[in-house]
Design an enzyme around this catalytic site. Structure first.
Site, PDB file in Angstrom:
ATOM      1  CG  ASN A 258      -6.907  -1.139   1.024  1.00  0.00           C
ATOM      2  OD1 ASN A 258      -6.149  -0.727   0.145  1.00  0.00           O
ATOM      3  ND2 ASN A 258      -6.464  -1.666   2.151  1.00  0.00           N
TER       4      ASN A 258
ATOM      5  CB  CYS B   5      -0.941   0.011   1.191  1.00  0.00           C
ATOM      6  SG  CYS B   5      -2.018  -1.403   1.214  1.00  0.00           S
TER       7      CYS B   5
ATOM      8  CG  HIS C  13      -3.461   3.124   2.423  1.00  0.00           C
ATOM      9  ND1 HIS C  13      -3.823   2.771   1.147  1.00  0.00           N
ATOM     10  CD2 HIS C  13      -3.554   1.990   3.170  1.00  0.00           C
ATOM     11  CE1 HIS C  13      -4.115   1.483   1.123  1.00  0.00           C
ATOM     12  NE2 HIS C  13      -3.970   0.989   2.332  1.00  0.00           N
TER      13      HIS C  13
HETATM   14  N1  ACO Z   1     -19.142  -8.740   8.347  1.00  0.00           N
HETATM   15  C1  ACO Z   1     -19.618  -9.034   9.566  1.00  0.00           C
HETATM   16  N2  ACO Z   1     -18.825  -9.383  10.593  1.00  0.00           N
HETATM   17  C2  ACO Z   1     -17.496  -9.410  10.369  1.00  0.00           C
HETATM   18  C3  ACO Z   1     -16.946  -9.115   9.116  1.00  0.00           C
HETATM   19  C4  ACO Z   1     -17.822  -8.775   8.082  1.00  0.00           C
HETATM   20  N3  ACO Z   1     -17.400  -8.467   6.841  1.00  0.00           N
HETATM   21  N4  ACO Z   1     -15.608  -9.226   9.201  1.00  0.00           N
HETATM   22  C5  ACO Z   1     -15.319  -9.585  10.456  1.00  0.00           C
HETATM   23  N5  ACO Z   1     -16.465  -9.696  11.177  1.00  0.00           N
HETATM   24  C6  ACO Z   1     -16.626 -10.074  12.569  1.00  0.00           C
HETATM   25  C7  ACO Z   1     -15.453 -10.874  13.088  1.00  0.00           C
HETATM   26  O1  ACO Z   1     -15.590 -12.230  12.764  1.00  0.00           O
HETATM   27  C8  ACO Z   1     -15.550 -10.607  14.578  1.00  0.00           C
HETATM   28  O2  ACO Z   1     -16.527 -11.442  15.098  1.00  0.00           O
HETATM   29  P1  ACO Z   1     -16.276 -12.220  16.512  1.00  0.00           P
HETATM   30  O3  ACO Z   1     -16.086 -11.110  17.505  1.00  0.00           O
HETATM   31  O4  ACO Z   1     -17.507 -13.003  16.673  1.00  0.00           O
HETATM   32  O5  ACO Z   1     -15.039 -13.012  16.285  1.00  0.00           O
HETATM   33  C9  ACO Z   1     -16.087  -9.175  14.644  1.00  0.00           C
HETATM   34  O6  ACO Z   1     -16.639  -8.901  13.355  1.00  0.00           O
HETATM   35  C10 ACO Z   1     -15.017  -8.137  14.950  1.00  0.00           C
HETATM   36  O7  ACO Z   1     -13.891  -8.358  14.107  1.00  0.00           O
HETATM   37  P2  ACO Z   1     -12.611  -7.447  14.200  1.00  0.00           P
HETATM   38  O8  ACO Z   1     -11.568  -7.975  13.287  1.00  0.00           O
HETATM   39  O9  ACO Z   1     -12.245  -7.242  15.643  1.00  0.00           O
HETATM   40  O10 ACO Z   1     -13.188  -6.072  13.629  1.00  0.00           O
HETATM   41  P3  ACO Z   1     -12.497  -4.686  13.582  1.00  0.00           P
HETATM   42  O11 ACO Z   1     -13.362  -3.715  14.251  1.00  0.00           O
HETATM   43  O12 ACO Z   1     -11.050  -4.743  13.965  1.00  0.00           O
HETATM   44  O13 ACO Z   1     -12.532  -4.358  12.020  1.00  0.00           O
HETATM   45  C11 ACO Z   1     -11.105  -4.383  10.073  1.00  0.00           C
HETATM   46  C12 ACO Z   1     -11.890  -5.219  11.102  1.00  0.00           C
HETATM   47  C13 ACO Z   1     -12.101  -3.561   9.326  1.00  0.00           C
HETATM   48  C14 ACO Z   1     -10.409  -5.335   9.136  1.00  0.00           C
HETATM   49  C15 ACO Z   1     -10.086  -3.488  10.781  1.00  0.00           C
HETATM   50  O14 ACO Z   1      -9.362  -4.233  11.723  1.00  0.00           O
HETATM   51  C16 ACO Z   1      -9.116  -2.810   9.839  1.00  0.00           C
HETATM   52  O15 ACO Z   1      -9.483  -1.952   9.076  1.00  0.00           O
HETATM   53  N6  ACO Z   1      -7.817  -3.134   9.930  1.00  0.00           N
HETATM   54  C17 ACO Z   1      -6.735  -2.444   9.208  1.00  0.00           C
HETATM   55  C18 ACO Z   1      -6.697  -2.733   7.747  1.00  0.00           C
HETATM   56  C19 ACO Z   1      -5.469  -2.030   7.142  1.00  0.00           C
HETATM   57  O16 ACO Z   1      -5.046  -0.984   7.578  1.00  0.00           O
HETATM   58  N7  ACO Z   1      -4.841  -2.627   6.169  1.00  0.00           N
HETATM   59  C20 ACO Z   1      -3.602  -1.987   5.698  1.00  0.00           C
HETATM   60  C21 ACO Z   1      -3.275  -2.161   4.399  1.00  0.00           C
HETATM   61  S1  ACO Z   1      -4.235  -3.284   3.461  1.00  0.00           S
HETATM   62  C22 ACO Z   1      -3.206  -3.873   2.221  1.00  0.00           C
HETATM   63  O17 ACO Z   1      -2.022  -3.799   2.348  1.00  0.00           O
HETATM   64  C23 ACO Z   1      -3.839  -4.525   1.030  1.00  0.00           C
END
Ligand code: ACO
Length: 325
Positions: free
Chosen positions: A282, A112, A252
């Site tokens: 993204n 990224c 980003h």
């Molecule tokens: N729909 C519904 N529920 C979901 C989904 C979905 N699409 N995805 C995950 N959940 C659930 C999980 O299973 C979890 O359930 P559980 O508690 O029963 O286990 C719950 O939602 C919470 O999951 P978390 O992973 O804790 O959710 P979080 O609030 O952290 O959000 C996310 C997840 C959006 C991925 C976030 O962590 C994020 O944006 N991370 C950073 C991403 C990033 O910066 N990437 C960098 C570059 S990407 C690249 O290089 C291509």
């Protein structure tokens, strides 16, 4: 002499995939996706489109905007983690189709942060006497490495490309400073495990779904926010500016919560931060140049403005670039 961005371009594939469409594919909801990420829809390329196809369209628009001919380009860098194939480079594929000759041509993989790394690399080249005009493209077809059965990742990603033409010009505008950093110890948090020399493609790697992007979202989030904040500050330190001097911050686009957390920690108003994650999701290396081009074409960037680009991604890699427009 300044190293200036003299033209920008971007391309988004036609097909729109909404959160409602995703509800039919995995166990998710529009409400969850919007509240956790800010994403409402993303663009998906066709089966026939590869990264080079998207990159060429963005490049043509950037060249037109810059009023620069392909004959003038003596450096082409393509940032991508979804190349057409391992080799030849996507840059060489684009070179042939655009008709660029007598130039240095290569791909750059910084995930990224790829566009920021590429801009910084182009800046170094252009400081040499022999190089005068550079074309930097970031192009991604993440849909091709997305596991459409994994709701943790498939809702986050999209396809697209952005490009910029850089020239050496008299005056004090142009790239003022770039800051780059990386920490490979976090490689396992965001990767595509198979397909390389560590785990070449086998029936088992395919069965075990190892040719898809894997991410530990929570940990990536936790490390990404402070490193992006630090990158913005280090970029500004590099040219003796302060956050108040920044006209537009282009981060980003991984998650609206990350973008808002950065803005808050930097004490910069969200009005001065460019956001298009709701429509584009993204697109890895392409997020920053797509956003830069949209900001440019929407008239949000004026001559003399201070623009800061910042990104964070797999590796982990991160960095920033401060530009006087
Ligand atoms: N729909 C519904 N529920 C979901 C989904 C979905 N699409 N995805 C995950 N959940 C659930 C999980 O299973 C979890 O359930 P559980 O508690 O029963 O286990 C719950 O939602 C919470 O999951 P978390 O992973 O804790 O959710 P979080 O609030 O952290 O959000 C996310 C997840 C959006 C991925 C976030 O962590 C994020 O944006 N991370 C950073 C991403 C990033 O910066 N990437 C960098 C570059 S990407 C690249 O290089 C291509």
């Amino acid at each position: 002499m300044g190293i200036r961005i003299v033209g920008t371009g971007s391309y988004l594939p036609e097909k729109v995939l909404t959160n409602k469409d995703l509800e039919k594919i995995v166990d998710t909801s529009d409400e969850w996706i919007v509240s956790r990420t800010g994403i409402r829809e993303r663009r998906i390329c066709s089966d026939k489109q590869a990264a080079s196809d998207l990159g060429i369209k963005a490049a043509q628009r950037a060249l037109e905007d810059a009023n620069v001919k392909v004959e003038d380009i003596d450096l082409l860098i393509v940032a991508t983690i979804t190349p057409d194939m391992f080799f030849p480079s996507t840059a060489c594929i684009i070179q042939t189709k655009l008709g660029i000759k007598g130039a240095a041509i290569f791909d750059l993989n910084a995930a990224c942060a790829g566009f920021i790394y590429s801009l910084s690399t182009a800046q170094q080249f252009l400081q040499m006497e022999t190089y005068k005009t550079a074309l930097v493209i970031a192009t991604e077809t993440l849909s091709k490495i997305t596991d459409w059965e994994d709701r943790n990742t498939c809702v986050l990603l999209g396809d697209g490309a952005g490009a910029a033409v850089l020239k050496k010009e008299k005056g004090d505008s142009g790239i003022l400073s770039c800051y780059l950093d990386a920490d490979g110890q976090y490689g396992d948090l965001l990767n595509m495990p198979a397909g390389g020399s560590r785990l070449p493609a086998t029936v088992d790697t395919v069965k075990n779904r190892l040719h898809y992007l894997k991410m530990k979202g929570n940990e990536t989030f936790r490390i990404g926010v402070p490193e992006m904040v630090n990158s913005v500050k280090r970029g500004l330190e590099g040219c003796g500016l302060k956050i108040e001097d920044v006209t537009l911050l282009i981060p980003h686009q991984a998650n609206i919560r990350i973008i808002k957390a950065i803005a808050k920690r930097l004490s910069i108003s969200i009005d001065k931060v460019f956001v298009n994650i709701d429509k584009c999701a993204n697109t890895s290396a392409a997020t920053v140049p797509i956003a830069l081009d949209q900001a440019n074409r929407q008239g949000r960037i004026k001559q003399g403005d201070i623009i800061e680009l910042v990104a964070f991604g797999a590796g982990f890699t991160w960095g920033s670039c401060v530009i006087k427009w």
